[in-house]
Design a protein around this motif. Structure first.
Motif, mmCIF file in Angstrom:
data_model
loop_
_atom_site.group_PDB
_atom_site.id
_atom_site.type_symbol
_atom_site.label_atom_id
_atom_site.label_comp_id
_atom_site.label_asym_id
_atom_site.label_seq_id
_atom_site.Cartn_x
_atom_site.Cartn_y
_atom_site.Cartn_z
ATOM 1 N N UNK A 120 0.823 -1.182 0.077
ATOM 2 C CA UNK A 120 0.007 0.117 -0.152
ATOM 3 C C UNK A 120 0.626 1.252 0.002
ATOM 4 N N UNK A 121 0.510 2.215 -0.929
ATOM 5 C CA UNK A 121 1.112 3.550 -0.780
ATOM 6 C C UNK A 121 0.173 4.754 -0.577
ATOM 7 N N UNK A 122 0.687 5.550 0.174
ATOM 8 C CA UNK A 122 -0.191 6.823 0.477
ATOM 9 C C UNK A 122 0.790 7.954 -0.047
ATOM 10 N N UNK A 123 0.260 8.930 -0.819
ATOM 11 C CA UNK A 123 1.160 9.965 -1.046
ATOM 12 C C UNK A 123 0.695 11.255 -0.382
ATOM 13 N N UNK A 173 -0.205 13.033 -12.882
ATOM 14 C CA UNK A 173 0.776 12.270 -12.406
ATOM 15 C C UNK A 173 0.786 10.749 -12.732
ATOM 16 N N UNK A 174 -0.199 10.429 -13.212
ATOM 17 C CA UNK A 174 -0.664 9.038 -13.356
ATOM 18 C C UNK A 174 -0.581 8.031 -12.072
ATOM 19 N N UNK A 175 -0.782 8.581 -11.096
ATOM 20 C CA UNK A 175 -0.679 7.729 -9.732
ATOM 21 C C UNK A 175 -1.936 7.224 -9.502
ATOM 22 N N UNK A 176 -3.168 7.909 -9.730
ATOM 23 C CA UNK A 176 -4.548 7.112 -9.726
ATOM 24 C C UNK A 176 -5.317 7.518 -10.877
ATOM 25 N N UNK A 177 -6.247 6.576 -11.006
ATOM 26 C CA UNK A 177 -7.463 6.837 -11.921
ATOM 27 C C UNK A 177 -8.162 7.796 -11.918
ATOM 28 N N UNK A 178 -8.672 7.986 -10.729
ATOM 29 C CA UNK A 178 -9.497 9.350 -10.460
ATOM 30 C C UNK A 178 -9.406 9.640 -9.093
ATOM 31 N N UNK A 179 -9.712 10.764 -8.538
ATOM 32 C CA UNK A 179 -9.668 11.113 -7.122
ATOM 33 C C UNK A 179 -10.763 10.331 -6.106
ATOM 34 N N UNK A 180 -12.078 10.128 -6.888
ATOM 35 C CA UNK A 180 -12.799 9.330 -6.207
ATOM 36 C C UNK A 180 -12.714 7.820 -6.120
ATOM 37 N N UNK A 181 -12.033 7.247 -7.177
ATOM 38 C CA UNK A 181 -11.733 5.789 -7.308
ATOM 39 C C UNK A 181 -10.290 5.748 -7.569
ATOM 40 N N UNK A 182 -9.613 5.822 -6.772
ATOM 41 C CA UNK A 182 -8.135 5.971 -7.013
ATOM 42 C C UNK A 182 -7.551 4.572 -7.699
ATOM 43 N N UNK A 183 -8.145 3.177 -7.566
ATOM 44 C CA UNK A 183 -7.735 2.150 -7.876
ATOM 45 C C UNK A 183 -6.414 1.559 -7.359
ATOM 46 N N UNK A 184 -6.248 0.328 -7.613
ATOM 47 C CA UNK A 184 -4.772 -0.320 -7.390
ATOM 48 C C UNK A 184 -4.347 -0.151 -5.922
ATOM 49 N N UNK A 185 -3.134 0.185 -5.588
ATOM 50 C CA UNK A 185 -2.656 -0.040 -4.286
ATOM 51 C C UNK A 185 -2.460 1.359 -3.805
ATOM 52 N N UNK A 186 -2.830 2.529 -4.374
ATOM 53 C CA UNK A 186 -2.304 3.901 -3.804
ATOM 54 C C UNK A 186 -3.425 4.874 -3.759
ATOM 55 N N UNK A 220 -3.718 10.109 8.708
ATOM 56 C CA UNK A 220 -5.105 9.746 9.104
ATOM 57 C C UNK A 220 -5.444 8.381 8.149
ATOM 58 N N UNK A 221 -4.890 8.877 6.972
ATOM 59 C CA UNK A 221 -5.100 7.922 5.783
ATOM 60 C C UNK A 221 -4.367 6.501 5.937
ATOM 61 N N UNK A 222 -3.065 6.822 6.522
ATOM 62 C CA UNK A 222 -2.162 5.744 6.741
ATOM 63 C C UNK A 222 -2.953 4.935 7.703
ATOM 64 N N UNK A 223 -3.193 5.313 8.714
ATOM 65 C CA UNK A 223 -3.923 4.588 10.131
ATOM 66 C C UNK A 223 -5.026 3.562 9.529
ATOM 67 N N UNK A 224 -5.791 4.335 8.356
ATOM 68 C CA UNK A 224 -6.894 3.546 7.855
ATOM 69 C C UNK A 224 -6.348 2.282 7.535
ATOM 70 N N UNK A 225 -5.289 2.218 6.640
ATOM 71 C CA UNK A 225 -4.604 1.147 5.701
ATOM 72 C C UNK A 225 -4.270 0.209 6.890
ATOM 73 N N UNK A 226 -3.592 0.763 7.955
ATOM 74 C CA UNK A 226 -2.858 -0.018 8.928
ATOM 75 C C UNK A 226 -3.779 -0.838 9.674
ATOM 76 N N UNK A 227 -5.120 -0.441 9.657
ATOM 77 C CA UNK A 227 -6.367 -1.051 10.273
ATOM 78 C C UNK A 227 -6.989 -2.021 9.406
ATOM 79 N N UNK A 228 -6.704 -2.157 8.121
ATOM 80 C CA UNK A 228 -7.303 -3.021 7.045
ATOM 81 C C UNK A 228 -7.847 -2.727 5.963
ATOM 82 N N UNK A 229 -8.116 -1.191 5.849
ATOM 83 C CA UNK A 229 -8.884 -0.816 4.595
ATOM 84 C C UNK A 229 -7.837 -0.622 3.398
ATOM 85 N N UNK A 230 -8.752 -1.157 2.368
ATOM 86 C CA UNK A 230 -7.590 -0.998 0.951
ATOM 87 C C UNK A 230 -7.470 0.124 0.387
#
Length: 322
Positions: A108-111, A120-133, A268-278
């Motif tokens: 998981x990556x959080x920018x 910058x081709x990091x996400x597909x869209x702001x609402x649906x980033x997709x993949x692991x970022x 706060x976003x990182x914490x969500x991922x550490x707790x299991x959110x994708x």
């Protein structure tokens, strides 16, 4: 009997130790360069994680590397972090985010502090980033910045900017700024600097061509902003910025984000991922709160006066002299 009890206790201790080890999280943080705004993001991430129960040295290990403004080093750091398999990689600023995204396919990556993650081709869209970022964008309110400059130097028609054409974040902002200025019958004069050692020369090239200088959150330029400030002072060209931390370094004014708050939001976003959110399920967040900072002494050194109405509205007023 005693041996059995002792054996059971040893096994229990080993089991608990293993459980604690499994519960300990590892977060790797990389940023393209060290300067006040990005350093504030870094600190904000760690402080937010601590507040949410992830404390460094207890149940959290934080790895950190700075690329010192070098894209090749940023790529090396990204590969190194991928090899260490942390729970989350935090990438601060667009160049670091791009290198991490290219290297980390499963982690998981959080920018953070990325102006346009779609471009910058990091996400597909702001609402649906997709993949692991996913992450937090600091897209600038350029119209508000133009209005700020015109309130202080209403006669300005030609605005200069120094930027790194090799940084996607900077190019996207400069393109948008040029369009918005043209809509107001104003002109943008661009000066390129691909590395910090070129910033002074780029700023000097604007002398005699512009009425004011405006700097975006370009990491190359902000790392060497004192060079631009010195040119503004010698040539009586007011320097404005998108990063409020630049005001304490000598810019006349800035309307921007508190990058420490950006870091807290990122944490706060990182914490969500550490707790299991994708990451794919977490929309990219934007920063809405703006603060105005002005430097009265800097304005005097650059030959202008900040109107009292602007000073009264400012969240931070600096009156220092050097």
């Amino acid at each position: 009997m005693i041996r059995s009890i002792l054996g059971a206790l040893v096994l229990m201790a080993l089991s608990l130790t293993g459980l604690q080890a499994d519960d300990k999280k590892v977060v790797a943080i990389t940023q393209i360069v060290e300067h006040p705004a990005l350093d504030a993001v870094h600190q904000g991430v760690k402080d937010e994680l601590a507040e949410q129960g992830y404390k460094e040295g207890e149940n959290l290990t934080v790895l950190f590397e700075s690329a010192q403004g070098n894209s090749a080093i940023a790529s090396q750091i990204a590969r190194k972090f991928v090899g260490e398999s942390p729970d989350v990689i935090v990438a601060i600023a667009t160049p670091s985010a791009q290198t991490v995204a290219a290297a980390a396919r499963e982690i998981p990556v959080v920018f953070s502090a990325v102006t346009d993650p779609v471009a910058a081709r990091l996400v597909e869209s702001l609402d649906r980033p997709g993949a692991n970022i996913t992450g937090v964008t600091d897209m600038l309110p350029l119209e508000d910045h133009i209005n700020m400059m015109l309130r202080i130097v209403p006669e300005a028609k030609r605005i200069g900017t120094v930027y790194n054409p090799g940084e996607a974040n900077a190019v996207a902002l400069v393109d948008q700024l040029e369009t918005r200025l043209a809509d107001r019958d104003m002109e943008l004069v661009k000066a390129a600097a691909t590395k910090t050692s070129e910033v002074l020369g780029a700023a000097r090239s604007l002398v005699g061509k512009v009425d004011a200088i405006y700097l975006t959150t370009d990491n190359t330029v902000i790392s060497a902003v004192e060079a631009v400030i010195s040119v503004g002072e010698r040539a009586s060209i007011p320097v404005f910025a998108a990063d409020t931390a630049t005001v304490s370094r000598g810019a006349v004014a800035a309307l921007g984000f508190d990058y420490y708050d950006v870091g807290r939001q990122t944490g706060a976003v990182v914490a969500k991922i550490l707790r299991g959110e994708a990451p794919a399920d977490i929309p990219v967040e934007t920063v809405e709160k703006l603060s105005l900072a002005v430097n009265i002494a800097a304005a005097d050194r650059m030959g202008i006066t900040i109107p009292n109405a602007v000073i009264e509205e400012a969240d931070e007023v600096l009156r220092e002299t050097r």
